[in-house]
Scaffold this motif. Structure first.
Motif, PDB file in Angstrom:
ATOM      1  N   UNK A   1       0.865  -1.207  -0.121  1.00 28.19           N
ATOM      2  CA  UNK A   1      -0.039   0.006  -0.142  1.00 28.19           C
ATOM      3  C   UNK A   1       0.903   1.166   0.103  1.00 28.19           C
ATOM      4  N   UNK A   2       0.779   2.014  -0.806  1.00 29.87           N
ATOM      5  CA  UNK A   2       1.574   3.210  -1.245  1.00 29.87           C
ATOM      6  C   UNK A   2       0.933   4.492  -0.900  1.00 29.87           C
ATOM      7  N   UNK A   3       1.509   5.394  -0.115  1.00 25.44           N
ATOM      8  CA  UNK A   3       0.992   6.652   0.194  1.00 25.44           C
ATOM      9  C   UNK A   3       2.028   7.936  -0.107  1.00 25.44           C
ATOM     10  N   UNK A   4       1.320   9.031  -0.244  1.00 23.80           N
ATOM     11  CA  UNK A   4       2.288  10.100  -0.219  1.00 23.80           C
ATOM     12  C   UNK A   4       2.878  10.519   1.031  1.00 23.80           C
ATOM     13  N   UNK A   5       4.062  11.314   1.122  1.00 25.60           N
ATOM     14  CA  UNK A   5       4.474  11.843   2.286  1.00 25.60           C
ATOM     15  C   UNK A   5       3.679  12.750   2.826  1.00 25.60           C
ATOM     16  N   UNK A   6       3.456  12.871   4.145  1.00 27.52           N
ATOM     17  CA  UNK A   6       2.672  13.505   4.824  1.00 27.52           C
ATOM     18  C   UNK A   6       2.963  15.222   4.718  1.00 27.52           C
TER      19      UNK A   6
ATOM     20  N   UNK B   1       4.519  16.254   2.138  1.00 27.51           N
ATOM     21  CA  UNK B   1       4.168  16.533   0.877  1.00 27.51           C
ATOM     22  C   UNK B   1       5.481  16.994   0.013  1.00 27.51           C
ATOM     23  N   UNK B   2       6.614  16.977   0.557  1.00 32.54           N
ATOM     24  CA  UNK B   2       8.004  17.150   0.023  1.00 32.54           C
ATOM     25  C   UNK B   2       8.720  16.335  -0.449  1.00 32.54           C
ATOM     26  N   UNK B   3       8.265  15.093  -0.415  1.00 37.36           N
ATOM     27  CA  UNK B   3       9.271  13.856  -0.710  1.00 37.36           C
ATOM     28  C   UNK B   3       9.071  13.499  -2.195  1.00 37.36           C
ATOM     29  N   UNK B   4      10.016  13.291  -2.763  1.00 42.48           N
ATOM     30  CA  UNK B   4      10.209  12.789  -4.200  1.00 42.48           C
ATOM     31  C   UNK B   4       9.574  11.433  -4.456  1.00 42.48           C
ATOM     32  N   UNK B   5       9.822  10.399  -3.320  1.00 38.93           N
ATOM     33  CA  UNK B   5       9.232   9.056  -3.594  1.00 38.93           C
ATOM     34  C   UNK B   5       7.994   8.681  -2.736  1.00 38.93           C
ATOM     35  N   UNK B   6       7.282   7.703  -3.102  1.00 45.23           N
ATOM     36  CA  UNK B   6       6.184   7.316  -2.439  1.00 45.23           C
ATOM     37  C   UNK B   6       6.716   6.597  -1.252  1.00 45.23           C
ATOM     38  N   UNK B   7       5.771   6.442  -0.235  1.00 46.74           N
ATOM     39  CA  UNK B   7       6.150   5.583   0.953  1.00 46.74           C
ATOM     40  C   UNK B   7       5.224   4.271   0.918  1.00 46.74           C
ATOM     41  N   UNK B   8       5.843   3.225   1.499  1.00 43.27           N
ATOM     42  CA  UNK B   8       5.096   1.974   1.492  1.00 43.27           C
ATOM     43  C   UNK B   8       4.684   1.988   2.919  1.00 43.27           C
ATOM     44  N   UNK B   9       3.514   2.072   2.924  1.00 39.68           N
ATOM     45  CA  UNK B   9       2.532   2.030   4.115  1.00 39.68           C
ATOM     46  C   UNK B   9       2.331   0.727   4.841  1.00 39.68           C
ATOM     47  N   UNK B  10       2.300  -0.220   4.248  1.00 36.69           N
ATOM     48  CA  UNK B  10       2.022  -1.695   4.469  1.00 36.69           C
ATOM     49  C   UNK B  10       2.549  -2.708   3.367  1.00 36.69           C
ATOM     50  N   UNK B  11       3.020  -3.569   3.791  1.00 37.54           N
ATOM     51  CA  UNK B  11       3.698  -4.744   2.710  1.00 37.54           C
ATOM     52  C   UNK B  11       2.961  -6.046   3.433  1.00 37.54           C
ATOM     53  N   UNK B  12       2.824  -6.925   2.453  1.00 38.05           N
ATOM     54  CA  UNK B  12       2.523  -8.443   2.566  1.00 38.05           C
ATOM     55  C   UNK B  12       3.310  -9.009   1.562  1.00 38.05           C
ATOM     56  N   UNK B  13       4.241 -10.136   2.018  1.00 36.15           N
ATOM     57  CA  UNK B  13       5.011 -10.954   1.097  1.00 36.15           C
ATOM     58  C   UNK B  13       3.957 -11.832   0.209  1.00 36.15           C
ATOM     59  N   UNK B  14       4.165 -12.090  -0.737  1.00 37.06           N
ATOM     60  CA  UNK B  14       3.123 -12.907  -1.454  1.00 37.06           C
ATOM     61  C   UNK B  14       3.625 -14.157  -1.630  1.00 37.06           C
ATOM     62  N   UNK B  15       4.936 -14.727  -1.595  1.00 41.91           N
ATOM     63  CA  UNK B  15       5.375 -15.771  -1.924  1.00 41.91           C
ATOM     64  C   UNK B  15       5.069 -16.679  -0.615  1.00 41.91           C
ATOM     65  N   UNK B  16       4.650 -18.191  -0.687  1.00 42.07           N
ATOM     66  CA  UNK B  16       4.210 -18.834   0.323  1.00 42.07           C
ATOM     67  C   UNK B  16       5.282 -19.228   1.332  1.00 42.07           C
ATOM     68  N   UNK B  17       6.590 -19.383   0.945  1.00 41.87           N
ATOM     69  CA  UNK B  17       7.758 -19.650   1.535  1.00 41.87           C
ATOM     70  C   UNK B  17       8.694 -18.540   2.041  1.00 41.87           C
ATOM     71  N   UNK B  18       7.976 -17.450   2.066  1.00 46.22           N
ATOM     72  CA  UNK B  18       8.927 -15.991   2.432  1.00 46.22           C
ATOM     73  C   UNK B  18       9.288 -16.171   3.913  1.00 46.22           C
ATOM     74  N   UNK B  19      10.499 -15.830   3.852  1.00 47.47           N
ATOM     75  CA  UNK B  19      11.360 -15.665   5.310  1.00 47.47           C
ATOM     76  C   UNK B  19      11.806 -14.291   5.263  1.00 47.47           C
ATOM     77  N   UNK B  20      11.689 -13.596   6.407  1.00 51.72           N
ATOM     78  CA  UNK B  20      12.382 -12.459   6.470  1.00 51.72           C
ATOM     79  C   UNK B  20      13.967 -12.613   6.080  1.00 51.72           C
ATOM     80  N   UNK B  21      14.510 -11.523   5.821  1.00 56.53           N
ATOM     81  CA  UNK B  21      15.954 -11.303   5.132  1.00 56.53           C
ATOM     82  C   UNK B  21      16.916 -11.917   6.125  1.00 56.53           C
TER      83      UNK B  21
END
Length: 177
Positions: free
Chosen positions: A120-125, A127-147
């Motif tokens: 889920x992407x959102x703009x910086x609160x 408004x000055x940022x060049x890049x979008x923020x990731x507000x939430x993330x869900x890995x889609x791979x079944x066997x996902x393990x944290x890095x």
């Protein structure tokens, strides 16, 4: 994102900027500090009776990631809460791990490349940022393990491939006597 509402989409991690995965903040108010270890927070209360006491600091994640959707590739920023989902540890933990394993940041990038995510992407609160923020993330791979799980396996195997087995054999042998 034409408007200011958050957008949820499926994507693939194309690359991770490994130059700087974290930044220092005041442990009390979480305002940014310089990279100088002696830097202290100018906003937190200073006690003139105890000038020798240094305010604690900690590290938080700020990871710049290139992601690809079915129509475009763009750069987003993953801050601490979201990055912890992908990495499985705090920024301080990864920092200390990296002190003993100098290629940790590059390896994190390689581990995450190709991961399928729902973000889920959102703009910086502000408004000055060049890049979008990731507000939430869900890995889609079944066997996902944290890095961090993968990092521990990689470095354990490469640095001391037979050490764990040797320790286990000695431990078992000590109980058999």
């Amino acid at each position: 994102m034409a408007d200011d509402r958050p957008t949820t989409l499926n994507c693939t991690v194309v690359a991770v900027d490994c130059e700087c995965l974290w930044y220092r903040v005041c442990a009390d108010c979480e305002r940014s500090l310089s990279d100088d270890p002696a830097a202290t927070c100018k906003y937190c209360e200073f006690d003139p009776l105890k000038p020798h006491i240094v305010r604690p600091s900690k590290r938080l994640f700020r990871i710049q990631v290139s992601i690809a959707t079915d129509t475009e590739v763009f750069v987003v920023i993953c801050f601490d809460r979201v990055a912890k989902v992908l990495l499985g540890c705090s920024a301080d933990e990864l920092f200390h791990f990296a002190k003993f394993h100098p290629f940790t940041a590059t390896t994190v990038g390689r581990i995450l490349e190709g991961e399928m995510l729902r973000v889920t992407l959102s703009k910086a609160k502000n408004g000055y940022s060049q890049h979008l923020r990731v507000a939430s993330v869900v890995p889609l791979r079944t066997g996902f393990q944290p890095a961090i799980s993968t990092l521990k396996k990689i470095y354990k195997v490469r640095l001391f491939p037979n050490l764990s087995l040797h320790i286990i054999k000695c431990f078992v042998a000590s109980f058999n006597h």
